[in-house]
Design a protein around this motif. Sequence first.
Motif, short mmCIF file in Angstrom:
data_model
loop_
_atom_site.label_atom_id
_atom_site.label_comp_id
_atom_site.label_asym_id
_atom_site.label_seq_id
_atom_site.Cartn_x
_atom_site.Cartn_y
_atom_site.Cartn_z
N MET A 119 30.03 -31.58 52.14
CA MET A 119 30.23 -30.47 53.05
C MET A 119 29.47 -29.26 52.51
O MET A 119 29.67 -28.87 51.36
CB MET A 119 31.71 -30.14 53.17
N ASN A 120 28.58 -28.73 53.33
CA ASN A 120 27.77 -27.56 52.96
C ASN A 120 27.06 -27.75 51.62
O ASN A 120 26.94 -26.82 50.83
CB ASN A 120 28.63 -26.30 52.92
N GLY A 121 26.62 -28.97 51.35
CA GLY A 121 25.86 -29.23 50.13
C GLY A 121 26.69 -29.51 48.90
O GLY A 121 26.15 -29.67 47.81
N HIS A 122 27.99 -29.58 49.05
CA HIS A 122 28.87 -29.86 47.92
C HIS A 122 29.61 -31.17 48.15
O HIS A 122 30.11 -31.41 49.24
CB HIS A 122 29.88 -28.72 47.72
N ILE A 123 29.67 -31.99 47.13
CA ILE A 123 30.38 -33.25 47.23
C ILE A 123 31.87 -32.94 47.23
O ILE A 123 32.40 -32.36 46.28
CB ILE A 123 30.02 -34.19 46.05
N VAL A 124 32.54 -33.32 48.34
CA VAL A 124 33.96 -32.96 48.48
C VAL A 124 34.88 -34.17 48.43
O VAL A 124 36.08 -34.01 48.22
CB VAL A 124 34.21 -32.18 49.79
N GLU A 125 34.35 -35.37 48.63
CA GLU A 125 35.20 -36.56 48.61
C GLU A 125 34.43 -37.72 48.01
O GLU A 125 33.28 -37.96 48.36
CB GLU A 125 35.65 -36.92 50.03
#
Length: 142
Positions: A119-125
């Motif tokens: 999400m938005n360039g960040h690994i969230v899951e």
Amino acid sequence: MLHFVVLVNKQGQTRLAQYYEYLPMEERVAMESEIVRRCLSRTNSQCSFFQFKKYRVIYRRYASLFFVVGADEGDNELSILEFIHNLVETFDKYFDSVCELDIMFNLERAHFLVDEMVMNGHIVETNQKNIRTPIDLLDKMS
């Protein structure tokens, strides 16, 4: 931070492209072709990452597909390689042994899986079950 996730085949054709910052289409096409050219020209004995302009490009080849990620220079390359491997395993479990045709004919599902992870360039899951649950629910409704 991730700037892009691109899947290309051995012929250099883009099969999936997800960008997390704005780039004009001409720049995207030129950047993808140059990155793919560099990935294809590297040998198996070379490492799987290189510097390209302001990006650290990390890639991995699975069968006929190259999974390419553009990240910040300071990001850990090994963690990005693990992210790529996790993405491939998630695709494998969802598509039952993923291949290039699965990506081509189910592009919206492939994008959905990537969106669940980043999400938005960040690994969230990173939990594969959590990633697949929303899309499995959508499939049951269809």
